[in-house]
Design an enzyme around this catalytic site. Structure first.
Site, PDB file in Angstrom:
ATOM      1  CE  LYS A  98       7.009  -4.463   6.820  1.00 47.59           C
ATOM      2  NZ  LYS A  98       5.870  -5.258   6.323  1.00 47.59           N
ATOM      3  CB  SER A 112       2.952  -4.897   9.069  1.00 49.20           C
ATOM      4  OG  SER A 112       3.576  -5.472   7.924  1.00 49.20           O
ATOM      5  CB  SER A 134       1.808  -5.813   5.231  1.00 47.09           C
ATOM      6  OG  SER A 134       1.337  -6.151   6.502  1.00 47.09           O
TER       7      SER A 134
HETATM    8  N1  GLN Z   1      -2.461  -7.380   8.713  1.00 46.34           N
HETATM    9  C1  GLN Z   1      -2.150  -8.737   8.397  1.00 46.34           C
HETATM   10  C2  GLN Z   1      -1.612  -9.437   9.616  1.00 46.34           C
HETATM   11  O1  GLN Z   1      -1.636  -8.834  10.630  1.00 46.34           O
HETATM   12  C3  GLN Z   1      -1.165  -8.782   7.264  1.00 46.34           C
HETATM   13  C4  GLN Z   1       0.217  -8.519   7.670  1.00 46.34           C
HETATM   14  C5  GLN Z   1       1.179  -8.525   6.535  1.00 46.34           C
HETATM   15  O2  GLN Z   1       0.792  -8.513   5.364  1.00 46.34           O
HETATM   16  N2  GLN Z   1       2.452  -8.588   6.876  1.00 46.34           N
HETATM   17  O3  GLN Z   1      -1.198 -10.551   9.583  1.00 46.34           O
END
Ligand code: GLN
Length: 492
Positions: free
Chosen positions: A80, A155, A179
């Site tokens: 990532k 994400s 995410s």
């Molecule tokens: N979707 C969640 C957020 O927008 C989690 C994001 C993540 O785990 N990096 O914060």
């Protein structure tokens, strides 16, 4: 699709070790697959061919010299783009870091190097890992390999889509509120969020430091166990990394039967808001566990309903502090450098950050400001403790908990992007786990009527990874839902 991905990462590694395949051949094949598929999927922000080929050469040299390879050597991996690989850009899919080159390796990257695992590229994400669909990337919209008009989740959507499309065998993402597990569910792969502190965060660009955790994706449970084996362990460079965890062999216990295991299904997560196909798949997973000899019973975690609200106070508060460093001086891009310092600072941040990142910085700054701190941040911390206590109580009665990973399967690109609250709600099932710092895994448990994958989430107490993996593996063997790749891509 990459032919070799049918068998998984560990099997591929064993063939390299046996001399049946060279690491160079594997890499050629991987890059050919990426060139064929990624123009459609858009999982990658950049490829790291030089680095990957150098590693593959080392693997082949070691084989020629008759050496025993470290675990997963030669198996291509996607990283990532918020995890540092020295000398390569870490953009976090943000304009503010568009040209930022990592000056050092993350600890996990060093571990990948020690294991001779070729990193083939950096994958797309929601800017600074803030989002659930990868649509918040400043650069590209990654597509779900099962239906190119849909999101891969987020994400870590790039890392999930890379594995689901068979471009790589394994990948790393980061999980702050879901995410890794949510995109794993939406893309039909396996994703594990380890216990907070089991994997070093050193060299992961911080979003919300008390929640962030580097986490692996793979096509099956065995491969996830192998990656966890490689990346976990204490690290003096991360003061929150756990110090006294005895080294575990996560692969060793995978085949043990789960007879007598007590599994609680979380009633709150099976209530309103769940797509009917998802609900049916989770209920059928409960029956599968019973058929494996587990005892499955309901359990209530009454404070879960406050999880999203408290997460969006705590995560944004930490983000507003972590992102203060992008000021045009210390990192990344600098705009209006000829103006006074305030102008430079304001325009760098105004143009460098996207809307969602700005929204979160504003929310976090507000809830930390004097006069509001106790009412918002202080209260959210108390709620976090209540949620942690709910899990503790549940684990007094159960070995593991079960529920959906995401209330819905993959949604259409653009469907939720104009409504941030609707997007935030997609993380209802994953966020509580980060708040409590405990581990959880998402594994495929079926498909909806449109043939989109559905994810089952298993949650365990601190450091229960071995049991989680064992239960996931038993479920996977019974259902044969592993190494799933959309057939339509094969003909591309
Ligand atoms: N979707 C969640 C957020 O927008 C989690 C994001 C993540 O785990 N990096 O914060």
């Amino acid at each position: 699709m990459n032919e070799q991905s049918q068998e998984g990462a560990l099997a591929l590694h064993q063939r390299i070790q046996a001399g049946e395949l060279s690491a160079l051949e594997v890499l050629d094949n991987t890059f050919a697959t990426i060139e064929k598929l990624d123009p459609q999927i858009e999982a990658f922000n950049c490829l790291t061919k030089d680095f990957a080929y150098k590693t593959a050469e080392e693997v082949d040299k070691a084989i020629k010299a008759g050496q025993r390879l470290p675990l997963l050597a030669g198996v291509p991996l996607a990283l990532k783009d918020n995890i540092h690989l020295k000398g390569v850009k870490t953009t976090c899919s943000s304009k503010i870091l568009e040209n930022y080159v990592a000056p050092f390796n993350a600890t996990v990257t060093n571990k990948l190097c020690e294991h001779m695992i070729p990193v083939v590229g950096k994958t797309n994400l929601d800017e600074f890992a803030m989002g659930s669909s990868t649509e918040n990337s400043a650069f590209r919209k990654t597509k779900n390999p099962w239906d190119l008009s849909r999101v891969p989740g987020g994400s870590s959507g790039g890392s999930a889509a890379a594995v689901a499309s068979g471009q790589t065998f394994i990948s790393l993402g980061s999980d702050t509120g879901g995410s890794v597990r949510q995109p794993a569910a939406l893309c039909g792969t396996v994703g594990l969020k380890p216990t907070y502190g089991l994997v070093s965060r050193y060299g992961l660009v911080a979003f919300a430091s008390s929640l962030d955790q580097i986490s692996p994706f793979a096509s099956n449970v065995q491969d996830i166990a192998a990656v966890l084996q490689v990346i976990s362990g204490a690290d003096p460079l991360d003061s929150t990394s756990l110090q006294n965890v005895p080294p575990m062999d996560y692969l060793a216990s995978l085949d043990k039967p789960i007879e007598g295991l007590k599994v609680g299904y979380i009633t709150e997560l099976l209530e309103a808001g769940l797509q009917p196909d998802t609900k049916a798949a989770i209920e059928s997973a409960m029956k599968t566990f019973e058929s494996l000899g587990a005892k499955v019973e309901p359990v209530s975690l009454p404070n879960l309903r406050y999880a999203i609200a408290s997460y969006y106070i705590i995560a944004t508060a930490e983000a507003s502090s972590n992102l203060a460093r992008y000021d045009g001086v210390r990192y990344g891009s600098r705009l209006n450098a000829d103006k006074d310092i305030l102008q430079m600072y304001l325009s760098t941040r105004a143009q460098g950050f996207g809307d969602e990142v700005k929204r979160r910085i504003m929310l976090g700054t507000f809830s930390l400001s004097s006069g509001y701190y106790e009412a918002y941040y202080g209260k959210a911390q108390k709620v976090r403790q209540l949620i942690t206590n709910d899990f503790k109580n549940a684990f007094n009665q159960f070995d593991l908990l079960l529920g959906p990973t995401s209330p819905t399967t993959a949604f259409k690109i653009g469907e939720k992007s104009s409504d941030p609250v609707e997007m935030y709600l997609s993380d209802i099932a994953t966020i509580p786990v980060n708040l409590a710092g405990i581990p959880a895994i998402s594994i495929p448990c079926g498909f909806d009527q449109q043939h989109l994958p559905i994810g089952l989430q298993l949650i365990g107490p601190h450091l229960s990874e071995a049991v989680l993996l064992q239960a996931a593996s038993a479920f996977e063997s019974k259902t044969s839902l592993k190494n799933l790749h959309p057939q339509t891509l094969a003909s591309v």
